[in-house]
Write an enzyme that holds these catalytic residues in place. Structure first.
Site, PDB file in Angstrom:
ATOM      1  N   ARG A  78       0.813  -1.229   0.042  1.00 25.85           N
ATOM      2  CA  ARG A  78       0.014  -0.025   0.125  1.00 25.85           C
ATOM      3  C   ARG A  78       0.953   1.288  -0.078  1.00 25.85           C
ATOM      4  NH1 ARG A  78      -1.889   1.271   4.347  1.00 25.85           N
ATOM      5  NH2 ARG A  78      -1.221  -0.223   5.885  1.00 25.85           N
ATOM      6  N   TYR A 217      -1.279  -3.566  -6.769  1.00 28.07           N
ATOM      7  CA  TYR A 217      -1.051  -4.475  -5.507  1.00 28.07           C
ATOM      8  C   TYR A 217      -2.080  -4.374  -4.513  1.00 28.07           C
ATOM      9  CZ  TYR A 217       1.877  -7.198  -2.270  1.00 28.07           C
ATOM     10  OH  TYR A 217       2.401  -8.039  -1.371  1.00 28.07           O
ATOM     11  N   LYS A 226      -9.163  -2.326   1.845  1.00 25.59           N
ATOM     12  CA  LYS A 226      -9.070  -0.971   2.763  1.00 25.59           C
ATOM     13  C   LYS A 226      -9.910   0.030   2.208  1.00 25.59           C
ATOM     14  CE  LYS A 226      -5.919  -3.271   5.076  1.00 25.59           C
ATOM     15  NZ  LYS A 226      -6.130  -3.644   6.600  1.00 25.59           N
ATOM     16  N   HIS A 246     -10.795  -1.619  11.903  1.00 28.29           N
ATOM     17  CA  HIS A 246      -9.646  -2.307  11.425  1.00 28.29           C
ATOM     18  C   HIS A 246      -9.468  -3.594  12.324  1.00 28.29           C
ATOM     19  CE1 HIS A 246      -5.180  -2.570  10.347  1.00 28.29           C
ATOM     20  NE2 HIS A 246      -5.815  -3.593   9.575  1.00 28.29           N
ATOM     21  N   SER A 268      -1.132  -2.422  11.550  1.00 31.84           N
ATOM     22  CA  SER A 268      -0.558  -3.462  10.715  1.00 31.84           C
ATOM     23  C   SER A 268       0.662  -4.298  11.338  1.00 31.84           C
ATOM     24  CB  SER A 268      -0.408  -2.864   9.619  1.00 31.84           C
ATOM     25  OG  SER A 268      -1.362  -2.140   8.823  1.00 31.84           O
ATOM     26  N   CYS A 270       1.285  -6.286  13.470  1.00 36.45           N
ATOM     27  CA  CYS A 270       1.231  -6.960  15.021  1.00 36.45           C
ATOM     28  C   CYS A 270       0.493  -8.376  15.263  1.00 36.45           C
ATOM     29  CB  CYS A 270       0.401  -5.792  15.827  1.00 36.45           C
ATOM     30  SG  CYS A 270       1.228  -4.115  16.052  1.00 36.45           S
ATOM     31  N   ASP A 293      -9.190  -9.119   9.973  1.00 31.91           N
ATOM     32  CA  ASP A 293      -8.631  -7.729   9.484  1.00 31.91           C
ATOM     33  C   ASP A 293      -9.703  -6.644   9.461  1.00 31.91           C
ATOM     34  OD1 ASP A 293      -6.507  -6.119   8.607  1.00 31.91           O
ATOM     35  OD2 ASP A 293      -7.410  -5.950   6.546  1.00 31.91           O
ATOM     36  N   ARG A 386       2.385 -12.055   0.212  1.00 34.08           N
ATOM     37  CA  ARG A 386       1.120 -12.346   0.744  1.00 34.08           C
ATOM     38  C   ARG A 386       0.577 -13.715   0.215  1.00 34.08           C
ATOM     39  NH1 ARG A 386      -1.117  -8.543   4.257  1.00 34.08           N
ATOM     40  NH2 ARG A 386       0.479  -6.773   4.338  1.00 34.08           N
TER      41      ARG A 386
HETATM   42  O1  O2Y Z   1       0.155  -3.837   1.491  1.00 36.49           O
HETATM   43  C1  O2Y Z   1      -0.912  -4.073   1.103  1.00 36.49           C
HETATM   44  O2  O2Y Z   1      -1.315  -3.869   0.041  1.00 36.49           O
HETATM   45  C2  O2Y Z   1      -1.601  -4.966   2.223  1.00 36.49           C
HETATM   46  S1  O2Y Z   1      -1.920  -4.205   3.523  1.00 36.49           S
HETATM   47  C3  O2Y Z   1      -2.913  -5.227   4.471  1.00 36.49           C
HETATM   48  C4  O2Y Z   1      -3.213  -6.393   3.909  1.00 36.49           C
HETATM   49  C5  O2Y Z   1      -4.024  -7.298   4.678  1.00 36.49           C
HETATM   50  C6  O2Y Z   1      -4.576  -6.810   5.848  1.00 36.49           C
HETATM   51  N1  O2Y Z   1      -3.953  -5.795   6.361  1.00 36.49           N
HETATM   52  C7  O2Y Z   1      -3.270  -4.991   5.635  1.00 36.49           C
HETATM   53  C8  O2Y Z   1      -2.799  -3.644   6.389  1.00 36.49           C
HETATM   54  O3  O2Y Z   1      -1.926  -3.033   5.996  1.00 36.49           O
HETATM   55  O4  O2Y Z   1      -3.410  -3.558   7.772  1.00 36.49           O
HETATM   56 MN    MN Z   2      -4.944  -4.634   7.941  1.00 39.46          MN
END
Ligand code: O2Y
Ligand code: MN
Length: 604
Positions: A78, A217, A226, A246, A268, A270, A293, A386
């Site tokens: 992200r 991605y 999200k 979340h 994220s 943890c 999540d 992932r």
């Molecule tokens: O980096 C990403 O695109 C995924 S981030 C993510 C994926 C699954 C659950 N939680 C998260 C997060 O960043 O909280």
């Molecule tokens: Mn998450």
């Protein structure tokens, strides 16, 4: 068949039809695919992805119907710096979000999306967040030019005909996604098209729409997760009087067969997925997983808070996941799984750091390069690699996980990764104090997130990157939800820290399955058992009330785990005060008062 004819035999929803026509005019795709969902369609996209070399098939004996995608190295996570909340005014987005004027952003996006799907197929994916036919569920439509996104959405959400039928004539959340790489005639595509120089993940809270450009991605591209289920849903939740959080959701059953559900928010990286799927070390205690999540929660007519998991799958971090740390996740991804950015073994299976103690001798790393153990200091899998697997494949998926009513939440847990100060567990005095605890969440950063490692990052309610409006208004919403509810029926709120270290930097608590001991203490506290005592920061476990039987933990370590050190907390309060300055006079007075009272109690 013209697009109009195609659309008429696909849906009777006129708003949806006109929106698809409008977007097709803008993006000018070569083809349009209106998704129906189902295995046959999924396999069609898989074949396309194999042909374009976006994915490779894994050994069908070791990992049936499973595939590995290697992303472009510039598109691996992200991107918070390119994520925007374009509310009508900057003030509405608040100090924790990137904001741009919605009209200016719309103009910019229209320019980027104009002709962006040339030479590509435009896929239209109807998807349902939450169980079909649940009053708590909502429908989104994602338009994308990435078949990898379609396959991922097919795992992560309930897509196609069933979502379309549930939508009927209702409204939906529109989401436009493009990898941002139009193709010239006869131009050969790359395996992972993306446009890192022009990335925008944009949310319009007033229009309730999402536009994502340039990344293929995860959280940037699977718009149900999200973007919708947190950023847009948090706005809907505030307007409609519910909570989009979340949070993982788990069910905990005692040896006597009593069951309680908990929702837990952690920043994220943890270990949310590990907690959600935990194998309890305490004999007779059982954890079952509703979600790992996101939680959508609403008070029922009986005054009880109910939660659904809006998702249908897990997009879990692979590195660190093993049969020791999370066997249930390992079983969940044993088949029908789409992996991204992990390593490929010579046998055609996947591998990542922490999966096994012994490393395979030779592999292809996540970049597709030959990787030889010992010689190389580089990681075989990307730290944010992932696995995407259906929730129904988790051996401990909760029997109620798709109940349209949701599951009754009796405990809410907040936490972060903190090597000092915060004890293993404590309970808030009440909802308002619990809300305050949520505002104070902070965590030490790990390699899985952007930025430097080991820095303290404030992450209120673990919603910092995911709140679709002003964070202080979000705090207020939590306070209001509590005020409107029956105090007797409100969930109890807890704060945990599995990551406290001793002066040598060693973890004081074993974590993983032994966290069931902490869950047991919460369970008994909710039951009204005499297990807690007042301290300056909240209720701590009474001596001997935390079940450490069979753990061989020495009394000094236990003392350190629950220590409330005056000096540490003085620094903590200073740190929180400083952070709260960000919200200026928008910070609810109730939260300020809670901080003042904490300070008085600490110095008493
Ligand atoms: O980096 C990403 O695109 C995924 S981030 C993510 C994926 C699954 C659950 N939680 C998260 C997060 O960043 O909280
Ligand atoms: Mn998450």
């Amino acid at each position: 068949m013209t697009l109009k004819e195609q659309l008429s035999s696909w849906t009777q929803n006129e708003t949806l039809k006109s929106w698809v026509i409008e977007q097709a005019d803008l993006c000018q795709p070569e083809k349009i695919h209106l998704c129906e969902g189902g295995e046959e369609e999924y396999q069609l996209f898989i074949q396309q992805l194999l042909k374009s070399k976006t994915i490779v098939q894994l050994n069908t004996k070791l990992r049936p119907n499973s595939f590995l995608a290697n992303s472009d190295p510039a598109d691996v996570a992200r991107v918070e710096s390119k994520t925007f909340i374009c509310s009508d005014s900057k003030e509405d987005a608040g100090p924790t979000n990137n904001w741009q004027d919605p009209e200016e952003m719309e103009t910019l996006l229209k320019g980027l999306f104009k002709g962006c799907m040339k030479g590509r197929t435009m896929y239209v994916i109807p998807y349902c967040m939450g169980p079909i036919n649940s009053k708590l569920s909502h429908i989104g439509i994602e338009i994308t030019d990435s078949p990898y996104v379609v396959c991922s959405m097919a795992i992560m959400a309930r897509i196609g005909r069933k979502a379309l039928d549930f939508l009927g004539q209702k409204t939906f959340i529109p989401g436009m996604h493009s990898v941002g790489v139009p193709l010239e005639e006869n131009e050969i595509d790359v395996p992972w098209p993306c446009n890192p120089k022009n990335r925008y993940i944009v949310h319009f809270p007033s229009k309730k729409s999402i536009w994502s450009f340039g990344s293929g991605y995860g959280g940037n591209a699977l718009l149900g997760k999200k973007c919708f289920a947190l950023r847009i849903a948090s706005v809907l939740a505030k307007e409609q009087g519910w909570l989009a959080e979340h949070m993982l959701i788990l069910g905990l059953t005692s040896p006597e067969g009593q069951k309680k559900y908990f929702a837990a928010a952690f920043p994220s990286a943890c270990g949310k997925t590990n907690l959600a799927m935990m194998t309890a070390s305490l004999p007779g205690w059982k954890v079952e997983c509703v979600g790992d999540d996101i939680a959508w929660m609403r008070f029922g007519e009986d005054g009880q808070l109910y939660a659904i998991n809006p998702e249908n799958g897990f997009f879990g971090v692979a590195p660190g996941t093993s049969f020791q740390s999370n066997p249930n996740a390992m079983y969940a991804m044993s088949k029908n799984t789409l992996f991204t950015n992990v390593a490929l073994t010579e046998e055609g299976d996947v591998w990542w750091e922490g999966m096994t103690q012994e490393r395979p001798e030779r592999m292809k790393d996540w970049l597709g390069h030959d990787w030889v153990d010992k010689m190389s200091g580089s990681k075989a899998a990307h730290p944010n690699a992932r696995f995407t697997a259906k929730a129904s494949q988790c051996p401990i998926i909760d029997p109620m996980w798709e109940d349209p009513k949701g599951v009754p939440i009796e405990g809410i847990i907040f936490g972060g990764r903190r090597s000092t100060t915060i004890p293993l567990v404590f309970q808030s005095f009440n909802w308002q104090h619990g809300t305050f605890l949520g505002t104070t969440i902070s965590s030490e950063t790990t390699a899985a997130a952007e930025g430097s490692v080991g820095k303290l990052r404030h992450d209120p309610f673990a919603m910092l990157p995911f709140c679709g409006y002003h964070m202080a208004d979000y705090f207020r919403h939590w306070l209001e939800m509590g005020k409107k509810s029956d105090p007797e029926k409100l969930p109890k709120i807890f704060y945990v820290n599995w990551f406290k270290k001793d002066s040598d930097g060693k973890f004081l608590w074993p974590g993983f399955g032994d966290n069931s001991r902490v869950l047991k203490w919460m369970f008994e506290s909710i039951q009204g058992k005499d297990v807690k005592e007042k301290s300056s920061i909240g209720y701590l476990p009474k001596e001997s009330s935390l079940d450490v039987s069979g753990l061989h933990i020495d009394p000094l370590t236990l003392k350190k785990l629950f220590e409330v050190n005056k000096e540490d907390w003085t620094c903590e309060i200073k740190e929180i005060k400083n952070y709260f300055k960000l919200f200026k006079d928008k910070l609810p007075k109730e939260i300020e008062e809670e901080l003042d009272e904490l300070e008085i109690r600490i110095h008493r």
